[in-house]
Design a protein around this motif. Structure first.
Motif, short mmCIF file in Angstrom:
data_model
loop_
_atom_site.label_atom_id
_atom_site.label_comp_id
_atom_site.label_asym_id
_atom_site.label_seq_id
_atom_site.Cartn_x
_atom_site.Cartn_y
_atom_site.Cartn_z
N GLU A 155 0.82 -1.22 0.00
CA GLU A 155 0.00 0.00 0.00
C GLU A 155 0.85 1.27 0.00
OE1 GLU A 155 -4.00 -1.55 2.40
OE2 GLU A 155 -2.34 -0.62 3.49
N ARG A 156 2.08 1.14 0.41
CA ARG A 156 2.95 2.33 0.40
C ARG A 156 3.50 2.64 -1.01
NH1 ARG A 156 4.14 4.11 5.45
NH2 ARG A 156 3.64 2.64 7.14
N ARG A 157 3.26 1.73 -1.92
CA ARG A 157 3.74 1.98 -3.28
C ARG A 157 2.92 3.12 -3.89
NH1 ARG A 157 4.38 -3.29 -6.52
NH2 ARG A 157 5.91 -3.53 -4.83
N MET A 196 3.45 23.03 -18.24
CA MET A 196 2.48 22.02 -18.65
C MET A 196 1.49 21.74 -17.53
SD MET A 196 4.88 18.64 -18.71
CE MET A 196 5.51 17.90 -17.21
N GLY A 197 0.38 21.18 -17.91
CA GLY A 197 -0.65 20.82 -16.94
C GLY A 197 -1.56 19.76 -17.53
N GLY A 198 -2.15 18.91 -16.66
CA GLY A 198 -3.01 17.86 -17.18
C GLY A 198 -3.72 17.11 -16.06
N ILE A 199 -4.17 15.92 -16.39
CA ILE A 199 -4.89 15.07 -15.45
C ILE A 199 -4.26 13.68 -15.46
CG2 ILE A 199 -7.07 16.32 -15.72
CD1 ILE A 199 -8.01 14.09 -17.57
N GLY A 200 -4.56 12.92 -14.41
CA GLY A 200 -4.00 11.57 -14.32
C GLY A 200 -4.59 10.81 -13.16
N SER A 201 -3.83 9.86 -12.66
CA SER A 201 -4.30 9.02 -11.58
C SER A 201 -3.12 8.59 -10.71
CB SER A 201 -5.01 7.78 -12.14
OG SER A 201 -5.42 6.91 -11.10
N VAL A 202 -3.41 8.39 -9.44
CA VAL A 202 -2.40 7.90 -8.49
C VAL A 202 -2.99 6.66 -7.79
CG1 VAL A 202 -1.24 8.35 -6.29
CG2 VAL A 202 -1.19 10.07 -8.09
N LYS A 203 -2.20 5.61 -7.77
CA LYS A 203 -2.58 4.42 -7.01
C LYS A 203 -1.75 4.43 -5.73
CE LYS A 203 -2.99 -0.59 -7.20
NZ LYS A 203 -2.76 -1.83 -8.00
N PHE A 204 -2.47 4.62 -4.60
CA PHE A 204 -1.78 4.75 -3.32
C PHE A 204 -2.71 4.31 -2.20
CE2 PHE A 204 -0.43 7.62 0.28
CZ PHE A 204 0.73 6.92 0.58
N ALA A 205 -2.18 3.58 -1.26
CA ALA A 205 -2.94 3.10 -0.10
C ALA A 205 -4.13 2.24 -0.52
CB ALA A 205 -3.39 4.27 0.75
N GLY A 206 -3.95 1.52 -1.62
CA GLY A 206 -5.00 0.61 -2.06
C GLY A 206 -6.09 1.28 -2.87
N ASP A 207 -6.02 2.54 -3.16
CA ASP A 207 -7.06 3.25 -3.91
C ASP A 207 -6.44 3.94 -5.13
OD1 ASP A 207 -9.12 2.57 -2.18
OD2 ASP A 207 -8.70 4.30 -0.87
N ASN A 208 -7.28 4.11 -6.16
CA ASN A 208 -6.91 4.91 -7.32
C ASN A 208 -7.57 6.28 -7.18
OD1 ASN A 208 -5.38 2.93 -8.73
ND2 ASN A 208 -7.28 1.93 -9.37
N ARG A 209 -6.80 7.30 -7.25
CA ARG A 209 -7.30 8.65 -7.01
C ARG A 209 -7.03 9.51 -8.25
NH1 ARG A 209 -7.98 8.74 -1.40
NH2 ARG A 209 -6.88 7.00 -0.38
N LEU A 210 -8.05 10.27 -8.64
CA LEU A 210 -7.91 11.20 -9.76
C LEU A 210 -7.00 12.36 -9.35
CD1 LEU A 210 -8.85 12.10 -12.63
CD2 LEU A 210 -10.67 13.39 -11.47
N THR A 211 -6.09 12.71 -10.22
CA THR A 211 -5.13 13.78 -9.89
C THR A 211 -5.17 14.87 -10.96
OG1 THR A 211 -3.31 12.74 -11.07
CG2 THR A 211 -3.58 12.16 -8.76
#
Length: 242
Positions: free
Chosen positions: A143-145, A177-192
């Motif tokens: 989950e720390r990944r 630059m600027g944009g959107i993406g996703s982070v997988k952290f602590a077992g969840d995928n979060r919109l960034t």
């Protein structure tokens, strides 16, 4: 009587000679004046002709003997794709600053605008609560990944050169630059949402070195309340054009 006739004949002859001599002298006077006038006219005509020739002759173009400086035109690869990767650090809010590894691929739409995709990974550290609590573990190892990806629109500006010594110059430029993406952290995928800036140097026409900073923003509720977190990444990367 005969003496008188001789005297009269002598006087007539003398007068005739004087008359003839006078006529030649006068004729010489008038002839000399006419000749001088003719010479002056000819000289004036010659001067006018020379003036006309001078006016009709174009001015001579001066060709200065100037040594030309040799200029080396910089060569930049005209390929639109750019691929590479780099290393750096990412500060995961509340979980410390840790090393990160990332890859990136860029497509240059025009000379000014480009699209860039990033994929990176890091491992979050412990919070201050975990450090002070001893054996308390909020997250497991997996989950720390901290894995992230994003797609950004960039804009190049302030193109220039970087000089190394007197004889070496490399093309350079800044970009945002600027944009959107996703982070997988602590077992969840979060919109960034991500935004940042960078500086690029081209040592050759196919190689580029980037130094960039980005902030990846997402909502987190790991510590009991939902808040917006800022996760700042600094990356040094190398890319090639193809």
């Amino acid at each position: 009587m005969e003496s008188s006739n001789r005297l009269l004949l002598l006087a007539a002859t003398l007068c005739a000679c004087l008359a003839l001599s006078g006529c030649q002298t006068v004729k010489g006077w008038f002839g000399k004046g006419k000749k001088e006038e003719q010479q002056q006219t000819e000289q004036q005509a010659a001067a006018e002709e020379e003036a006309e020739d001078a006016d009709s002759t174009p001015p001579r173009v001066i060709d200065p003997n100037v040594a030309r400086r040799k200029i080396k035109t910089p060569k930049i690869d005209n390929e639109n794709w750019e691929l590479g990767g780099g290393v750096g650090f990412v500060s995961v809010e509340d979980f410390g600053t840790n090393p990160t590894y990332a890859g990136q691929i860029t497509y240059h739409v025009t000379e000014d605008f480009f699209f860039r995709a990033d994929l990176g990974q890091s491992t979050a550290g412990k919070t201050s609560f975990e450090t002070l609590g001893g054996n308390i573990e909020l997250l497991t190892g997996d989950e720390r990944r901290f894995t992230y990806y994003s797609l950004s629109l960039g804009y190049n500006f302030l193109p220039g050169e970087v000089f190394l010594g007197r004889d070496t110059a490399m093309n350079s430029g800044f970009y945002v630059m600027g944009g959107i993406g996703s982070v997988k952290f602590a077992g969840d995928n979060r919109l960034t949402l991500n935004f940042g800036a960078g500086f690029r140097v081209l040592p050759t026409d196919w190689l580029a070195i980037h130094l960039g900073v980005q902030d990846r923003v997402f909502d987190s509720d790991l510590l009991g309340e939902t808040k917006v977190t800022n996760n700042i990444e600094m990356l040094l990367s190398t890319t090639v054009f193809f």
